[in-house]
Scaffold this motif. Structure first.
Motif, PDB file in Angstrom:
ATOM      1  N   LEU A  39       0.832  -1.199   0.000  1.00 14.16           N
ATOM      2  CA  LEU A  39       0.000   0.000   0.000  1.00 14.16           C
ATOM      3  C   LEU A  39       0.866   1.248   0.000  1.00 14.16           C
ATOM      4  CD1 LEU A  39      -2.680  -1.098   2.618  1.00 14.16           C
ATOM      5  CD2 LEU A  39      -2.742  -1.363   0.127  1.00 14.16           C
ATOM      6  N   ASN A  40       0.333   2.311  -0.583  1.00 15.83           N
ATOM      7  CA  ASN A  40       1.028   3.584  -0.692  1.00 15.83           C
ATOM      8  C   ASN A  40       0.999   4.309   0.656  1.00 15.83           C
ATOM      9  OD1 ASN A  40       1.629   6.351  -1.211  1.00 15.83           O
ATOM     10  ND2 ASN A  40       1.079   6.067  -3.358  1.00 15.83           N
ATOM     11  N   ALA A  41       2.178   4.581   1.207  1.00 16.14           N
ATOM     12  CA  ALA A  41       2.302   5.213   2.525  1.00 16.14           C
ATOM     13  C   ALA A  41       1.590   6.556   2.582  1.00 16.14           C
ATOM     14  CB  ALA A  41       3.775   5.371   2.891  1.00 16.14           C
ATOM     15  N   GLY A  64      11.024  -2.267 -10.754  1.00 13.40           N
ATOM     16  CA  GLY A  64      11.400  -0.873 -10.512  1.00 13.40           C
ATOM     17  C   GLY A  64      12.619  -0.697  -9.633  1.00 13.40           C
ATOM     18  N   GLY A  65      13.173  -1.785  -9.114  1.00  8.09           N
ATOM     19  CA  GLY A  65      14.359  -1.687  -8.261  1.00  8.09           C
ATOM     20  C   GLY A  65      14.083  -2.155  -6.849  1.00  8.09           C
ATOM     21  N   ILE A  66      14.769  -1.532  -5.889  1.00 10.98           N
ATOM     22  CA  ILE A  66      14.670  -1.909  -4.476  1.00 10.98           C
ATOM     23  C   ILE A  66      13.871  -0.846  -3.727  1.00 10.98           C
ATOM     24  CG2 ILE A  66      15.998  -2.231  -2.355  1.00 10.98           C
ATOM     25  CD1 ILE A  66      18.278  -3.299  -4.078  1.00 10.98           C
ATOM     26  N   GLU A  67      13.023  -1.313  -2.803  1.00  5.10           N
ATOM     27  CA  GLU A  67      12.230  -0.395  -1.978  1.00  5.10           C
ATOM     28  C   GLU A  67      12.198  -0.922  -0.551  1.00  5.10           C
ATOM     29  OE1 GLU A  67       7.761   1.613  -1.919  1.00  5.10           O
ATOM     30  OE2 GLU A  67       8.346   0.338  -3.592  1.00  5.10           O
ATOM     31  N   TYR A  68      12.276  -0.005   0.407  1.00  5.17           N
ATOM     32  CA  TYR A  68      12.152  -0.367   1.819  1.00  5.17           C
ATOM     33  C   TYR A  68      10.700  -0.197   2.224  1.00  5.17           C
ATOM     34  CZ  TYR A  68      17.191  -0.244   1.774  1.00  5.17           C
ATOM     35  OH  TYR A  68      18.507  -0.491   1.474  1.00  5.17           O
ATOM     36  N   VAL A  69      10.167  -1.199   2.898  1.00  2.61           N
ATOM     37  CA  VAL A  69       8.764  -1.200   3.313  1.00  2.61           C
ATOM     38  C   VAL A  69       8.665  -1.624   4.772  1.00  2.61           C
ATOM     39  CG1 VAL A  69       7.926  -1.727   0.983  1.00  2.61           C
ATOM     40  CG2 VAL A  69       8.407  -3.596   2.564  1.00  2.61           C
ATOM     41  N   TYR A  70       7.552  -1.272   5.399  1.00  2.00           N
ATOM     42  CA  TYR A  70       7.273  -1.779   6.740  1.00  2.00           C
ATOM     43  C   TYR A  70       5.965  -2.559   6.707  1.00  2.00           C
ATOM     44  CZ  TYR A  70       4.522   2.586   7.198  1.00  2.00           C
ATOM     45  OH  TYR A  70       3.649   3.620   7.009  1.00  2.00           O
ATOM     46  N   THR A  71       5.842  -3.500   7.624  1.00  2.00           N
ATOM     47  CA  THR A  71       4.733  -4.446   7.631  1.00  2.00           C
ATOM     48  C   THR A  71       3.700  -4.073   8.689  1.00  2.00           C
ATOM     49  OG1 THR A  71       6.224  -6.176   6.884  1.00  2.00           O
ATOM     50  CG2 THR A  71       4.162  -6.900   7.856  1.00  2.00           C
ATOM     51  N   LYS A  72       2.427  -4.197   8.326  1.00  2.00           N
ATOM     52  CA  LYS A  72       1.306  -3.979   9.243  1.00  2.00           C
ATOM     53  C   LYS A  72       0.293  -5.097   9.041  1.00  2.00           C
ATOM     54  CE  LYS A  72       1.977   0.359  10.829  1.00  2.00           C
ATOM     55  NZ  LYS A  72       2.252   0.606  12.227  1.00  2.00           N
ATOM     56  N   SER A  73      -0.588  -5.248   9.998  1.00  2.00           N
ATOM     57  CA  SER A  73      -1.692  -6.196   9.879  1.00  2.00           C
ATOM     58  C   SER A  73      -3.001  -5.408   9.885  1.00  2.00           C
ATOM     59  CB  SER A  73      -1.670  -7.196  11.036  1.00  2.00           C
ATOM     60  OG  SER A  73      -2.690  -8.144  10.867  1.00  2.00           O
ATOM     61  N   LEU A  74      -3.793  -5.584   8.821  1.00  2.00           N
ATOM     62  CA  LEU A  74      -5.092  -4.922   8.733  1.00  2.00           C
ATOM     63  C   LEU A  74      -6.119  -5.671   9.560  1.00  2.00           C
ATOM     64  CD1 LEU A  74      -5.297  -4.371   4.862  1.00  2.00           C
ATOM     65  CD2 LEU A  74      -4.613  -2.700   6.594  1.00  2.00           C
ATOM     66  N   GLY A  92       4.880   1.188   1.576  1.00  2.00           N
ATOM     67  CA  GLY A  92       6.076   1.816   1.030  1.00  2.00           C
ATOM     68  C   GLY A  92       5.741   3.092   0.289  1.00  2.00           C
ATOM     69  N   SER A  93       6.755   3.743  -0.246  1.00  2.00           N
ATOM     70  CA  SER A  93       6.564   5.035  -0.911  1.00  2.00           C
ATOM     71  C   SER A  93       5.904   4.900  -2.283  1.00  2.00           C
ATOM     72  CB  SER A  93       7.898   5.760  -1.062  1.00  2.00           C
ATOM     73  OG  SER A  93       8.752   5.042  -1.922  1.00  2.00           O
ATOM     74  N   MET A  94       6.093   3.794  -2.953  1.00  2.00           N
ATOM     75  CA  MET A  94       5.467   3.505  -4.244  1.00  2.00           C
ATOM     76  C   MET A  94       5.640   4.654  -5.241  1.00  2.00           C
ATOM     77  SD  MET A  94       2.106   1.297  -3.235  1.00  2.00           S
ATOM     78  CE  MET A  94       2.005   0.636  -4.885  1.00  2.00           C
ATOM     79  N   ASP A  95       6.836   5.156  -5.356  1.00  2.00           N
ATOM     80  CA  ASP A  95       7.134   6.239  -6.279  1.00  2.00           C
ATOM     81  C   ASP A  95       7.485   5.644  -7.641  1.00  2.00           C
ATOM     82  OD1 ASP A  95       7.676   8.705  -7.352  1.00  2.00           O
ATOM     83  OD2 ASP A  95       9.638   8.906  -6.400  1.00  2.00           O
ATOM     84  N   TYR A  96       6.453   5.265  -8.411  1.00  2.00           N
ATOM     85  CA  TYR A  96       6.636   4.544  -9.660  1.00  2.00           C
ATOM     86  C   TYR A  96       6.365   5.400 -10.892  1.00  2.00           C
ATOM     87  CZ  TYR A  96       6.199   0.592  -6.404  1.00  2.00           C
ATOM     88  OH  TYR A  96       6.346  -0.271  -5.347  1.00  2.00           O
ATOM     89  N   GLY A  97       6.095   6.685 -10.689  1.00  2.00           N
ATOM     90  CA  GLY A  97       5.830   7.562 -11.817  1.00  2.00           C
ATOM     91  C   GLY A  97       4.391   7.541 -12.304  1.00  2.00           C
TER      92      GLY A  97
END
Length: 126
Positions: A39-41, A64-74, A92-97
């Motif tokens: 999901l988009n932060a 798209g490369g490497i991305e740092y993400v954090y995990t949550k439980s809905l 994550g930031s999901m900066d994909y253009g």
């Protein structure tokens, strides 16, 4: 549920519940090649999904490369009336253009027995 063709890619809408707060995401990419749901932060911070001290941080790799993400439980995720409770996602930031609220990954599709019919542009869930 009907699938929308946006940017030449398959998108649907989903409803999330996190700590009792609801959020509808209208531009969620269906991605059978993504192992997890992301999901988009910037979008989910509106319901309090922000990094916290005990969150697990991971590195994901994709086209798209490497991305740092954090995990949550809905509390739950709902796609066209099919609800999965206590569902783990990554943020994550999901900066994909392109404008995107999230990616519905293979973890959700497998758990719900999703059938994607591209002739009728529909996703069917059990």
């Amino acid at each position: 549920m009907k699938i929308a063709d946006i940017y030449g890619l398959p998108f649907i809408s989903v409803q999330l519940v996190y700590r009792g707060k609801k959020l509808t995401l209208k531009k969620v990419l269906l991605d059978t090649g993504s192992a997890s749901t992301l999901l988009n932060a910037d979008v989910v911070m509106d319901i309090g999904m922000i990094p916290e001290e005990n969150d697990v941080v991971n590195t994901i790799r994709g086209v798209g490369g490497i991305e740092y993400v954090y995990t949550k439980s809905l509390d739950s995720i709902d796609v066209d009336g099919t609800v999965v409770e206590d569902f783990e996602i990554e943020i994550g930031s999901m900066d994909y253009g392109l404008e995107i609220d999230g990616i519905l990954g293979f973890n959700f599709m497998k758990q719900t027995g999703a059938v994607i019919n591209l002739n009728s542009m529909e996703i069917l869930l059990r």
